[in-house]
Design an enzyme around this catalytic site. Structure first.
Site, PDB file in Angstrom:
ATOM      1  N   GLU A 177     -39.047  22.175 -11.196  1.00 50.37           N
ATOM      2  CA  GLU A 177     -38.490  20.973 -11.030  1.00 50.37           C
ATOM      3  C   GLU A 177     -39.542  19.911 -10.401  1.00 50.37           C
ATOM      4  O   GLU A 177     -39.411  20.019  -8.883  1.00 50.37           O
ATOM      5  CB  GLU A 177     -37.133  21.034 -10.366  1.00 50.37           C
ATOM      6  CG  GLU A 177     -36.521  19.571 -10.234  1.00 50.37           C
ATOM      7  CD  GLU A 177     -35.125  19.869  -9.525  1.00 50.37           C
ATOM      8  OE1 GLU A 177     -34.515  18.936  -9.182  1.00 50.37           O
ATOM      9  OE2 GLU A 177     -34.507  21.046  -9.420  1.00 50.37           O
ATOM     10  N   LYS A 219     -37.564  20.819 -15.499  1.00 49.28           N
ATOM     11  CA  LYS A 219     -36.589  20.070 -15.158  1.00 49.28           C
ATOM     12  C   LYS A 219     -37.076  18.714 -14.264  1.00 49.28           C
ATOM     13  O   LYS A 219     -37.262  18.960 -13.238  1.00 49.28           O
ATOM     14  CB  LYS A 219     -35.476  20.888 -14.035  1.00 49.28           C
ATOM     15  CG  LYS A 219     -34.479  19.808 -13.421  1.00 49.28           C
ATOM     16  CD  LYS A 219     -33.486  20.751 -12.739  1.00 49.28           C
ATOM     17  CE  LYS A 219     -32.404  19.690 -12.270  1.00 49.28           C
ATOM     18  NZ  LYS A 219     -31.097  20.325 -11.500  1.00 49.28           N
TER      19      LYS A 219
END
Length: 341
Positions: A177, A219
């Site tokens: 992420e 992500k």
């Protein structure tokens, strides 16, 4: 490549399913609870998360995995069932947030580095024994005057890649992420430029650290203007710019991309995902890994009262259903208007 990792990564991005980010730290959930007038005790946090995990339709039909905070991974429901078991019984995959948060980066004013690599190998073994099959690590990249700098981006990308390698060695799928924040007054073009740069550096580091792309999930942020930007972008612009940057930077070997909502409103996060999926011709699955955009409505409906549990579960199910439709490219404003009964 570990076949089990690939199988889990594929399940995490199953058609019409996405990931519930319920991994708020104790300080973050306190802010959420303060907003609805609920004291942030361990019992209240447990009760709230239990109501989400016992939302049968949402969990079975629309949620592929749940990211948990360390406390939640160890908690038991009121009847003594481990919360992890509730997630597994719904056919969903338990995951765990493993980073220790973004801290100010030495000699880099205004920038942060995410900590948590020390002792991570040992923690991952313990988390695996608790039932976690994927993990999350968030790097935070801010846009401002003179930032981000190549040094800060490189340091965060390297930490993400080391984390991902440790996860795969422990038979845990890493969610990678790198979040470019939507704070500030920058335009969509600047967000595109920074997001492209960050993703190129991240994938370079993942390659250097021998991370198998087939056994991870990305992500990222969507490409959006800063919240304070004079000109906001249309849904079509956000979708086009986001897909464009991903096609330019994300290898086709990655099974799926599960977007963060990053402070967008519930409906914006859903509409943007839907518009991207409708563009089609993509080498990877697109889905959601939302925290606030899935939880704001149920939190408000619940407000800490046992008699509101059913209403909160209905609100959660509605948001999950809307995002499931978006991940299939079947969402519409008309569907959004059909609120849960």
């Amino acid at each position: 490549m570990n076949a089990e990792l690939e199988t889990i990564a594929q399940k995490m991005v199953s058609d019409g399913k996405g990931i519930l980010a319920a991994d708020e730290s104790t300080s973050t959930i306190k802010k959420r609870f303060d907003a609805i007038g609920v004291e942030s005790t361990e019992e209240n946090r447990r009760d709230y998360r239990e109501l989400l995990f016992r939302s049968d339709e949402a969990m079975k039909e629309y949620i592929s995995g749940v990211i948990l905070f360390d406390e939640t991974l160890r908690q038991k429901a009121k009847d003594g069932t481990p919360l992890v078991s509730l997630i597994q019984q719904a056919g969903s995959i338990p995951g765990i947030k493993v980073d220790a948060g973004a801290k100010p980066m030495a000699l880099f004013p205004g920038e942060t580095i995410t900590e948590g690599l020390d002792g991570l190998a040992g923690r991952l073994k313990e988390y695996y024994d608790f039932g976690a099959r994927f993990a999350k690590w968030r790097a935070v990249i801010d846009i401002g005057a003179g930032i981000p700098t190549p040094g800060a981006v490189a340091a965060n990308a390297h930490a993400l890649a080391r984390y991902a390698a440790l996860c795969q060695e422990a038979n845990i799928v890493p969610i990678v992420e790198p979040e470019v924040l939507m704070d500030g007054d920058h335009g969509i073009e600047r967000c595109y430029e920074v997001t492209e740069y960050v993703l190129r550096v991240v994938f370079g580091e993942l390659y250097q650290q021998r991370v198998a792309l087939e056994g991870m999930v990305l992500k990222p942020n969507m490409v959006v203007p800063g919240k304070k930007a004079r000109t906001q972008a249309s849904v079509a612009q956000v979708a086009e710019q986001t897909v464009r940057v991903l096609k330019a930077t994300v290898p086709a070997a990655v099974p799926g991309i599960a977007f963060l909502s990053g402070g967008q409103s519930d409906e914006d996060a859903t509409a943007h995902l839907d518009a991207m999926v409708k563009l089609g011709n993509l080498p990877w699955k697109l889905t959601y890994s939302y925290g606030r955009a899935l939880q704001a409505a149920p939190q408000k409906a619940w407000s800490g009262k046992a008699e509101n549990v059913a209403a909160a579960q209905a609100a959660f199910t509605h948001r999950a259903r809307m995002n499931s439709l978006a991940a299939l490219g079947r969402w519409s404003a008309e569907q959004e208007a059909k609120k849960a009964a």
